[in-house]
Design an enzyme around this catalytic site. Structure first.
Site, PDB file in Angstrom:
ATOM      1  N   LYS A  52       0.840  -1.202   0.000  1.00 55.70           N
ATOM      2  CA  LYS A  52       0.000   0.000   0.000  1.00 55.70           C
ATOM      3  C   LYS A  52       0.877   1.255   0.000  1.00 55.70           C
ATOM      4  CE  LYS A  52      -3.841  -2.464   2.131  1.00 55.70           C
ATOM      5  NZ  LYS A  52      -4.686  -2.750   3.296  1.00 55.70           N
ATOM      6  N   GLN A  96      -4.824  -1.520   9.403  1.00 54.09           N
ATOM      7  CA  GLN A  96      -4.707  -2.858   8.825  1.00 54.09           C
ATOM      8  C   GLN A  96      -5.264  -3.912   9.781  1.00 54.09           C
ATOM      9  OE1 GLN A  96      -3.648  -3.357   5.665  1.00 54.09           O
ATOM     10  NE2 GLN A  96      -3.986  -5.540   5.818  1.00 54.09           N
ATOM     11  N   ASP A 119     -11.107   2.476   3.730  1.00 56.04           N
ATOM     12  CA  ASP A 119     -11.447   1.052   3.571  1.00 56.04           C
ATOM     13  C   ASP A 119     -12.960   0.851   3.429  1.00 56.04           C
ATOM     14  OD1 ASP A 119      -9.324  -0.844   3.516  1.00 56.04           O
ATOM     15  OD2 ASP A 119      -8.828  -0.361   5.605  1.00 56.04           O
TER      16      ASP A 119
HETATM   17  N1  GUN Z   1      -6.990  -7.054   6.110  1.00 56.27           N
HETATM   18  C1  GUN Z   1      -7.351  -7.855   5.090  1.00 56.27           C
HETATM   19  N2  GUN Z   1      -7.894  -7.135   4.096  1.00 56.27           N
HETATM   20  C2  GUN Z   1      -7.877  -5.858   4.497  1.00 56.27           C
HETATM   21  C3  GUN Z   1      -8.299  -4.637   3.901  1.00 56.27           C
HETATM   22  O1  GUN Z   1      -8.818  -4.569   2.772  1.00 56.27           O
HETATM   23  N3  GUN Z   1      -8.098  -3.525   4.637  1.00 56.27           N
HETATM   24  C4  GUN Z   1      -7.545  -3.559   5.869  1.00 56.27           C
HETATM   25  N4  GUN Z   1      -7.408  -2.404   6.524  1.00 56.27           N
HETATM   26  N5  GUN Z   1      -7.147  -4.652   6.449  1.00 56.27           N
HETATM   27  C5  GUN Z   1      -7.306  -5.801   5.759  1.00 56.27           C
END
Ligand code: GUN
Length: 283
Positions: A52, A96, A119
């Protein structure tokens, strides 16, 4: 004969568009900023967060990482989120998942300002997705929609089957397909005759987290097959929820793992970060 839906290629296109958008935003005085929070030492999370951050760097989004130790308390994490909510130079906040067991995920996700919730996990944003009038796209489901669009299929009236009912993928995925006028079925661990239901699908989206669970027996000839899984096979090799070598004998279009849905999730997140900056700079 099948064709690959190449997530690397499509995500690159999205990122290149965003790079141009960010350059013009900067000329007008808006400098998009994303805060990325990671708590603990989950190795998969570390890889995702690094990817990211790399995407931010490529596009020109300022990213600030907050890597907190495993023993961080819920209160400490909440205080960080509140501080970031109040910062004018931070437009997006992403925490996350998974979080350590002693921290309540829901409490943390609900504490993020919905306007900065890139998200789209906050109930306000989830509700907006349900209604069909939303600011932020659910990252993985929207990435899947971009890949389906790449196949050229018109979803109106098509049978779409989503295997998996998670809040992050299965449920929002079904909504996005429904918004495109598909007939949508959601399957889960209690579904009877899973094989038969899947075989009805013109578009099959699989998000269950079980390595190579779906093979050719579950697939209608000519179906579009989208694999959201990120698993390890018996030899520890990265694979999806779909048994690619078997499924590709029936599919018209199919996503690989890696290089399918994964890069699209990040591209959508970047799109949301840019949207957040544009909306907040307009206020
Ligand atoms: N953990 C697994 N997938 C995701 C996601 O799309 N966003 C976040 N923040 N954590 C995750």
């Amino acid at each position: 004969m099948y064709q690959i839906l190449d997530g690397k290629k499509v995500s690159q296109r999205v990122k290149d568009e965003l790079k141009e958008t960010v350059a013009s935003l900067k000329m007008k005085g808006t400098d998009p900023g994303l805060a990325v929070i990671i708590v603990g030492n989950d190795s998969a999370s570390r890889v995702y967060v690094n990817n990211k951050k790399k995407a931010c760097e490529y596009i020109g989004i300022r990213s600030e990482e907050y890597a907190l130790p495993e023993e961080t308390t819920q209160e400490e994490l909440l205080n960080l989120v509140y501080e970031l909510n109040n910062r004018k130079d931070i437009h997006g906040i992403l925490c996350q998942l998974p979080l350590p067991k002693h921290i309540n995920e829901e409490t943390i996700l609900n504490s993020i300002d919905p306007a900065k919730d890139v998200d789209a996990f906050h109930p306000v944003n989830v509700g907006k997705i349900m209604i069909g009038d939303f600011d932020f796209l659910p990252c993985t489901p929207a990435g899947v929609m971009d890949l389906i669009a790449e196949s050229g299929i018109d979803l109106t009236g098509k049978e779409c089957v989503v295997v998996g009912r998670s809040n992050i993928v299965g449920k929002p995925q079904a909504m996005l397909l429904l918004h495109k006028n598909a007939t949508v079925t959601i399957c889960h661990s209690k579904t009877k005759d899973l094989k038969e239901v899947c075989k009805r699908a013109d578009v099959l989206v699989v998000a269950v987290g079980r390595a190579k669970m779906i093979n050719a027996d579950y697939i209608k000839e000519g179906a579009v097959v989208i694999d959201v899984g990120m698993d390890r096979d018996e030899n520890g090799k990265l694979c999806g929820d779909v048994d690619f070598d078997s499924a590709c004998t029936k599919a018209s279009y199919i996503t690989p793992v890696p290089g399918g849905v994964g890069p699209m999730t990040i591209a959508t997140l970047m799109r949301n970060a840019v949207t957040a900056a544009i909306k907040q700079s307009a206020q």
